[in-house]
Design an enzyme around this catalytic site. Structure first.
Site, PDB file in Angstrom:
ATOM      1  N   ARG A 257      32.206  41.018  35.256  1.00 58.26           N
ATOM      2  CA  ARG A 257      32.736  40.224  34.637  1.00 58.26           C
ATOM      3  C   ARG A 257      32.283  39.314  34.035  1.00 58.26           C
ATOM      4  NH1 ARG A 257      35.417  35.487  38.665  1.00 58.26           N
ATOM      5  NH2 ARG A 257      34.033  34.796  37.329  1.00 58.26           N
ATOM      6  N   HIS A 261      36.643  33.710  35.327  1.00 59.59           N
ATOM      7  CA  HIS A 261      37.848  34.683  36.272  1.00 59.59           C
ATOM      8  C   HIS A 261      39.497  34.306  35.523  1.00 59.59           C
ATOM      9  CE1 HIS A 261      40.834  35.592  39.279  1.00 59.59           C
ATOM     10  NE2 HIS A 261      41.651  34.801  39.029  1.00 59.59           N
ATOM     11  N   TYR A 270      29.365  27.852  39.922  1.00 57.53           N
ATOM     12  CA  TYR A 270      29.223  29.497  41.099  1.00 57.53           C
ATOM     13  C   TYR A 270      27.877  30.094  40.650  1.00 57.53           C
ATOM     14  CZ  TYR A 270      33.049  31.335  39.535  1.00 57.53           C
ATOM     15  OH  TYR A 270      34.189  31.661  38.292  1.00 57.53           O
TER      16      TYR A 270
END
Ligand SMILES: Cc1ncc(C[n+]2csc(CCOP(=O)(O)OP(=O)(O)O)c2C)c(N)n1
Ligand SMILES: [Mg+2]
Length: 357
Positions: A257, A261, A270
């Protein structure tokens, strides 16, 4: 009966094209030059749509959006293996697969603009609406495939979902039933490394996601999800197998990805830039471009033409989206139940006026 040992469950990993665009000719699927160009144009179209959707969200012209960026080969390669009469069951990130399945672009913007009518597939397009609850489209796929089997139709049903989805009960129930009844389904897991902020290694102790298939007596395979030829090859094989009545397959696409998100995320909280940059080198579109240039299928001029065409299509879709009349408030009531309750009818009359109200 001989007992199966763990060794029996060897996971195959399929890569046809490396990061430099070199292909292993023995593994190359049967695709004409025209089809390769078409796959490329779909991937560019998906990225153009994706970039535009991100910008529109930042300008306050679109709601929350989940970017496809980095996963174009997985989504386009898988969806391209389906025939028109087959069915696609997408998750929230799968607009790339929906675009490949001819879902009108302006309707996808409409959906992400908060208007549910955007995911109602036009007549003749066999695309299920996007499901937001993670993995619930998997038992839908199994059920729908089972119906086709009972009706004797040669129709294949494909679910797309993420790595996180494989930890949810719907995944396990859906695959268990699919294996037992040998339904014509293909389960495509886009392992993009994260479920929101949770890295894949903290998602499950299983070494691969593909091996989960074996618990349910179905085939599982891992593919390089940034290699459109590998994804297409595995998907086409699984689709054909399902169509012949030989049961379902789980395909784990190893991809990344490349964006956060969703538009409400700050992914650098993160994960680090270095990881993102490492994956950038495996970008699925640039990889295909290298192959195409090396095989006289792409020039600067033809690339510019593709970029121009896709930009025009996306800009036109934005215009169409912004010109769609808003839904009637009464649709909130009429679309909830086939036969509204008396209480709902009363509320509808209280809150809406006239046929457009
Ligand atoms: C049943 C359910 N639980 C939680 C959520 C919130 N949620 C939305 S996306 C997501 C992560 C999904 O991760 P993955 O399956 O890997 O798909 P990806 O977003 O990476 O495409 C979660 C937990 C949800 N939509 N549905
Ligand atoms: Mg994921």
């Amino acid at each position: 009966m001989p007992r199966k040992t763990l060794q029996t469950f060897e996971i195959q990993y399929l890569q046809v094209m490396d990061c430099d665009g070199n292909v292993d000719k023995r593994l190359m699927p049967a695709l004409s030059h025209q089809q390769i160009k078409e796959l490329y144009e779909f991937m560019v179209l998906v990225r153009t749509f994706d970039d535009k959707a991100f910008k529109l969200q930042r300008q306050g012209r679109l709601g929350t959006y989940l970017q496809v960026k980095g996963q174009e080969a997985s989504q386009v390669g898988a969806a391209y293996a389906l025939k028109d009469e087959d069915w696609l069951f997408p998750s929230g990130r799968d607009v790339g697969a929906l675009i490949t399945r001819s879902h009108p672009l302006h309707m996808l913007f409409q959906y992400r603009g908060g208007d549910e009518r955007g995911v109602k597939a036009p007549e003749g397009l066999n695309n299920f609406p996007i499901t937001i609850p993670v993995s619930t489209q998997i038992p839908h796929t199994t059920g729908s495939a089972w119906a086709s089997k009972m009706l004797g139709e040669k129709v294949v049903h494909m679910a797309l979902f993420g790595d996180g989805a494989t930890s949810r009960s719907d995944f396990h129930e859906g695959l268990n039933f699919a294996g037992l009844f040998r339904v014509p389904a293909v389960f495509v897991c886009e392992n993009n490394g994260y479920a929101i902020s949770l890295p894949r290694v903290r998602q499950t102790a299983a070494e691969t996601l593909a091996q989960k298939a074996f618990s349910y007596g179905i085939d599982g395979i891992q593919v390089d999800g940034n290699d459109v030829f590998a994804v297409y090859s595995a998907a086409a094989h699984a689709v054909e197998k399902a169509r012949q009545g030989e049961g379902p397959t789980l395909i784990e696409c190893i991809t990344y990805r490349a964006a956060g998100h969703s538009t409400s995320d700050d992914d650098l909280k993160y994960r680090n830039k270095k990881e993102i940059e490492e994956w950038q080198k495996k970008d699925p579109i640039e990889r295909l471009e290298r192959y195409m240039r090396g095989n006289n299928l792409l020039t600067d001029k033809s690339r510019d033409d593709v970029l121009k065409r896709t930009r025009q299509r996306v800009e036109k879709a934005v215009e169409d989206y912004e010109n769609v009349a808003p839904p009637r408030p009464r649709d909130l009531f009429t679309n909830t139940y086939a036969r509204p309750t008396n209480e709902l009818k009363e509320q509808m009359n209280e809150f809406t006026e006239g046929p457009d109200g």
